[in-house]
Motif scaffolding. Structure first.
Motif, PDB file in Angstrom:
ATOM      1  N   VAL A 240       0.853  -1.196   0.000  1.00  0.00           N
ATOM      2  CA  VAL A 240       0.000   0.000   0.000  1.00  0.00           C
ATOM      3  C   VAL A 240       0.886   1.242   0.000  1.00  0.00           C
ATOM      4  CG1 VAL A 240      -1.731   1.275   1.322  1.00  0.00           C
ATOM      5  CG2 VAL A 240      -1.825  -1.227   1.204  1.00  0.00           C
ATOM      6  N   PRO A 241       0.564   2.250  -0.822  1.00  0.00           N
ATOM      7  CA  PRO A 241       1.400   3.465  -0.834  1.00  0.00           C
ATOM      8  C   PRO A 241       1.370   4.169   0.517  1.00  0.00           C
ATOM      9  CG  PRO A 241      -0.658   3.842  -2.026  1.00  0.00           C
ATOM     10  CD  PRO A 241      -0.579   2.363  -1.752  1.00  0.00           C
ATOM     11  N   GLY A 242       2.525   4.743   0.863  1.00  0.00           N
ATOM     12  CA  GLY A 242       2.594   5.458   2.126  1.00  0.00           C
ATOM     13  C   GLY A 242       1.813   6.760   2.062  1.00  0.00           C
ATOM     14  N   LEU A 243       0.964   6.982   3.056  1.00  0.00           N
ATOM     15  CA  LEU A 243       0.175   8.219   3.125  1.00  0.00           C
ATOM     16  C   LEU A 243       0.566   8.976   4.393  1.00  0.00           C
ATOM     17  CD1 LEU A 243      -3.355   6.864   2.043  1.00  0.00           C
ATOM     18  CD2 LEU A 243      -1.518   7.739   0.596  1.00  0.00           C
ATOM     19  N   GLU A 244       1.875   9.105   4.592  1.00  0.00           N
ATOM     20  CA  GLU A 244       2.378   9.744   5.806  1.00  0.00           C
ATOM     21  C   GLU A 244       2.124  11.249   5.780  1.00  0.00           C
ATOM     22  OE1 GLU A 244       4.261   7.896   3.791  1.00  0.00           O
ATOM     23  OE2 GLU A 244       4.609   6.045   4.924  1.00  0.00           O
ATOM     24  N   GLY A 245       2.100  11.819   6.965  1.00  0.00           N
ATOM     25  CA  GLY A 245       2.003  13.275   7.074  1.00  0.00           C
ATOM     26  C   GLY A 245       0.626  13.786   7.395  1.00  0.00           C
ATOM     27  N   GLY A 246      -0.353  12.877   7.515  1.00  0.00           N
ATOM     28  CA  GLY A 246      -1.705  13.315   7.814  1.00  0.00           C
ATOM     29  C   GLY A 246      -2.445  13.805   6.588  1.00  0.00           C
ATOM     30  N   SER A 247      -3.680  14.140   6.775  1.00  0.00           N
ATOM     31  CA  SER A 247      -4.536  14.519   5.655  1.00  0.00           C
ATOM     32  C   SER A 247      -4.703  16.017   5.503  1.00  0.00           C
ATOM     33  CB  SER A 247      -5.918  13.899   5.831  1.00  0.00           C
ATOM     34  OG  SER A 247      -6.554  14.436   6.984  1.00  0.00           O
ATOM     35  N   LYS A 248      -4.147  16.782   6.456  1.00  0.00           N
ATOM     36  CA  LYS A 248      -4.317  18.234   6.457  1.00  0.00           C
ATOM     37  C   LYS A 248      -5.793  18.626   6.460  1.00  0.00           C
ATOM     38  CE  LYS A 248       0.050  19.695   4.401  1.00  0.00           C
ATOM     39  NZ  LYS A 248       0.699  20.544   3.371  1.00  0.00           N
ATOM     40  N   GLY A 249      -6.632  17.769   7.046  1.00  0.00           N
ATOM     41  CA  GLY A 249      -8.056  18.066   7.152  1.00  0.00           C
ATOM     42  C   GLY A 249      -8.825  17.937   5.863  1.00  0.00           C
ATOM     43  N   ALA A 250      -8.232  17.299   4.845  1.00  0.00           N
ATOM     44  CA  ALA A 250      -8.880  17.204   3.535  1.00  0.00           C
ATOM     45  C   ALA A 250      -9.993  16.165   3.549  1.00  0.00           C
ATOM     46  CB  ALA A 250      -7.857  16.856   2.462  1.00  0.00           C
ATOM     47  N   SER A 251     -10.984  16.402   2.689  1.00  0.00           N
ATOM     48  CA  SER A 251     -12.099  15.463   2.542  1.00  0.00           C
ATOM     49  C   SER A 251     -12.120  14.936   1.112  1.00  0.00           C
ATOM     50  CB  SER A 251     -13.427  16.149   2.870  1.00  0.00           C
ATOM     51  OG  SER A 251     -13.642  17.259   2.010  1.00  0.00           O
ATOM     52  N   VAL A 252     -12.609  13.702   0.955  1.00  0.00           N
ATOM     53  CA  VAL A 252     -12.648  13.054  -0.355  1.00  0.00           C
ATOM     54  C   VAL A 252     -14.030  12.455  -0.573  1.00  0.00           C
ATOM     55  CG1 VAL A 252     -11.632  11.316  -1.866  1.00  0.00           C
ATOM     56  CG2 VAL A 252     -10.187  12.524  -0.214  1.00  0.00           C
ATOM     57  N   LEU A 253     -14.608  12.757  -1.721  1.00  0.00           N
ATOM     58  CA  LEU A 253     -15.872  12.164  -2.137  1.00  0.00           C
ATOM     59  C   LEU A 253     -15.558  11.039  -3.126  1.00  0.00           C
ATOM     60  CD1 LEU A 253     -18.987  12.135  -2.377  1.00  0.00           C
ATOM     61  CD2 LEU A 253     -18.754  13.882  -4.171  1.00  0.00           C
TER      62      LEU A 253
ATOM     63  N   ILE B 211      -4.901   7.091  -4.959  1.00  0.00           N
ATOM     64  CA  ILE B 211      -4.806   7.720  -3.635  1.00  0.00           C
ATOM     65  C   ILE B 211      -3.378   8.134  -3.324  1.00  0.00           C
ATOM     66  CG2 ILE B 211      -6.823   6.479  -2.772  1.00  0.00           C
ATOM     67  CD1 ILE B 211      -4.914   4.676  -1.197  1.00  0.00           C
ATOM     68  N   GLY B 212      -2.412   7.402  -3.859  1.00  0.00           N
ATOM     69  CA  GLY B 212      -1.024   7.802  -3.653  1.00  0.00           C
ATOM     70  C   GLY B 212      -0.729   9.146  -4.293  1.00  0.00           C
ATOM     71  N   ARG B 213      -1.188   9.353  -5.524  1.00  0.00           N
ATOM     72  CA  ARG B 213      -0.962  10.625  -6.205  1.00  0.00           C
ATOM     73  C   ARG B 213      -1.804  11.749  -5.607  1.00  0.00           C
ATOM     74  NH1 ARG B 213      -2.614  10.428 -11.314  1.00  0.00           N
ATOM     75  NH2 ARG B 213      -3.521   8.340 -11.270  1.00  0.00           N
ATOM     76  N   LEU B 214      -3.024  11.406  -5.178  1.00  0.00           N
ATOM     77  CA  LEU B 214      -3.871  12.410  -4.527  1.00  0.00           C
ATOM     78  C   LEU B 214      -3.215  12.909  -3.234  1.00  0.00           C
ATOM     79  CD1 LEU B 214      -6.514  13.981  -4.134  1.00  0.00           C
ATOM     80  CD2 LEU B 214      -7.475  11.936  -3.076  1.00  0.00           C
ATOM     81  N   HIS B 215      -2.676  11.976  -2.466  1.00  0.00           N
ATOM     82  CA  HIS B 215      -2.034  12.367  -1.207  1.00  0.00           C
ATOM     83  C   HIS B 215      -0.831  13.277  -1.474  1.00  0.00           C
ATOM     84  CE1 HIS B 215      -0.928  12.070   2.999  1.00  0.00           C
ATOM     85  NE2 HIS B 215       0.300  11.704   2.655  1.00  0.00           N
ATOM     86  N   GLN B 216      -0.070  12.991  -2.498  1.00  0.00           N
ATOM     87  CA  GLN B 216       1.053  13.855  -2.845  1.00  0.00           C
ATOM     88  C   GLN B 216       0.563  15.266  -3.173  1.00  0.00           C
ATOM     89  OE1 GLN B 216       3.119  11.929  -6.064  1.00  0.00           O
ATOM     90  NE2 GLN B 216       3.919  10.280  -4.786  1.00  0.00           N
TER      91      GLN B 216
END
Length: 530
Positions: free
Chosen positions: A45-58, A520-525
């Motif tokens: 699974v791609p790493g999603l480190e660093g938190g989401s910064k409060g972002a929301s995803v539909l 999701i990996g590219r979105l997180h970046q």
């Protein structure tokens, strides 16, 4: 033109003969053209480190791509909501059981009448061992797996044009074809017909290899006897007592095997996605989305038909209609991952750029049909000793797949009674569902005469008539993929797409999952860089 072992054989001819005997190269090339021959690239699974910064995803769609995205994004701290057209999760990872009811385009409604414990998977029905991503989630989410029998040497290969329409055991055709070809090759080696290709020393090794491959006798002949009978089966097998002596079986002639065309099925299970081991979830393919739903089901709004997708500088809004009440509503988030099949998405108003819009409209969807049949008993096991596996036929039903579980159990059992694509699927589904089932029983009875007496009920799912997908899978051409694939997968503003259509593994759940992980990996970046 018959093969003459006295004539020189070029390396090209040698490879052609070996290819006909094994078929692996031809199958590999065919599978590669569909993007299906390689093992999955999944490494974790791609790493999603660093938190989401409060972002929301539909997330639009609760198939495996949408569920994977929801599961991983939520674990990383994103606020996630999912809109799903159906009243269940899974999308095409769908299992029909007794009492299930569905309505197709045109209004025909079917109610599955299978007995408790019996089911059919109208969509995905097997998991290759080298589809690492879906195997990962089965293990992580606790989905119990059992072997799926892809190749059964005791199942049938069948042609209406060969052997008077009588089905032949796979083991007979395979053993006899390989045996006769090996004998021909051995004759060529012994006459030095391959001298330009094979040295004398290698020729001796090749002779022994051919004896083993083809079950030849000590004189390198493929004839009735112990070697061939051990491969193709005995007329009467060895036993105990006064009746213990076995009786050798008589191979089919090479001419009969060649003219039948049934040798073509020897390669059916040689593609890498059909190599043993292959698995299925215990109890039905929908056990996988159900396991995801235990983690993210509370984020899913069911019966939500998306009618419009609008993005702006700060977020994405999806308008939808409740298919049960007719109520209209909207859902909004900072980002959107859309997993709606392109066959449906192309009909929805969405403000994306011209490159993505063109890509969405460039991919037609394959038509496909599956028919599930229930019978009073497991006659294929009890009468014909077929335990799992697939019978291939040139009848319109295409194939019959026998259940790979609950062997020997009493009472009713289900099998896959038809699986076809293209023109056949369109033609077949022009009939009312009950007539589709009746035709499948009629054709299947040419292979299994027990069909008519043992039949109980059936269901027929034509994927191009399923309202929420209108097709089985995205059928990319090489030209369309070269022109549009990257544009389909790029982030367009705040929208990105995922699903089997956004992969090089079309029609497989692995394609859906790996596309979601990539998205999701590219979105997180993008979020972290924001």
């Amino acid at each position: 033109m018959p093969f003459d072992p006295a004539l020189p054989v070029s390396k090209r001819d040698l490879l052609a003969l070996i290819g006909k005997a094994g078929g692996a190269s031809a199958m590999y090339l065919a599978m590669t053209s569909l993007g299906q021959a390689q093992a999955s690239p999944f490494k974790g699974v791609p790493g999603l480190e660093g938190g989401s910064k409060g972002a929301s995803v539909l997330i639009l769609g609760a198939g495996l791509a949408g569920l994977t995205a929801a599961y991983e994004l939520r674990r990383a701290g994103y606020a996630v909501q999912v809109l799903e057209y159906n009243d269940r999760v899974g999308g095409r990872s769908w299992t029909l059981r007794g009492g299930d009811r569905f309505t197709e385009l045109g209004g025909a409604t079917q109610t599955c009448a299978f007995s408790p414990g019996n089911y059919i998977n109208p969509g995905p029905w097997r998991i290759p061992h080298n589809h690492y991503a879906i195997m990962h989630y089965c293990h992580e989410l606790g989905v119990a797996l059992e072997p799926f029998i892809q190749l059964n040497y005791n199942a049938y290969v069948h042609s209406t044009k060969a052997f008077g329409g009588a089905p032949q055991r796979y083991r007979h055709i395979q053993a006899d074809f390989l045996g006769h070809v090996s004998e021909l090759m051995a004759k060529a080696v012994k006459k030095d017909a391959l001298a330009d290709t094979v040295t004398k020393e290698d020729g001796e090794i090749l002779l022994e290899a051919l004896r083993d491959l083809g079950a030849l006798d000590k004189d390198y002949r493929y004839v009735a006897g112990k070697p061939s009978s051990e491969r193709r089966g005995w007329t009467k097998g060895p036993g105990g007592g006064l009746s213990a002596e076995p009786i050798a079986s008589q191979p089919l002639t090479f001419e009969a095997v060649l003219q039948s065309g049934l040798w073509n099925h020897i390669s059916d299970s040689m593609g890498s996605t059909h190599h043993t081991a292959i698995f299925q979830p215990v109890g039905g393919m929908d056990m996988i989305p159900r396991a995801f739903a235990k983690q993210v089901g509370d984020a899913v709004r069911f019966n939500a038909k998306v009618t419009q997708i609008t993005q702006g500088e700060t977020g994405v809004t999806a308008a939808y209609v409740d298919t049960k009440t007719g109520a209209k509503a909207t859902a909004r988030a900072d980002w959107c991952i859309c997993t709606i099949p392109l066959s449906i998405l192309s009909q929805i108003d969405m403000n994306v750029g011209p490159d993505m819009a063109a890509a969405i409209g460039a991919v037609p969807y394959e038509a496909s049909l599956k028919v599930g049949l229930e019978f009073k008993r497991r006659f294929w096991e009890q009468d014909e000793q077929i335990y799992g596996g697939i019978t291939m036929t040139d009848l319109p039903i295409g194939q019959i797949s026998y259940p790979s579980s609950r062997y020997g159990s009493p009472g009713p059992a289900t099998l896959l009674g038809a699986y076809g694509f293209g023109a056949f699927a369109y033609e077949f589904t022009s009939l009312p569902p009950a007539e589709r089932v009746a035709r499948a029983v009629e054709w299947g009875s040419r292979i299994h005469p027990q069909y008519s007496q043992e039949f109980v009920s059936g269901v027929a799912v034509g994927w191009h008539r399923v309202p929420w997908t209108q097709g089985c899978f995205g059928n990319w051409s090489d030209e369309a993929r070269a022109e549009h694939y990257k544009n389909l997968c790029q982030i367009d503003g705040r929208i990105m797409l995922a699903g089997e259509h956004a992969s090089y593994i079309p029609a497989w759940q692995e394609g859906a999952i790996t596309s979601a992980l990539d998205a999701i990996g590219r979105l997180h970046q993008r979020v972290m860089a924001g």
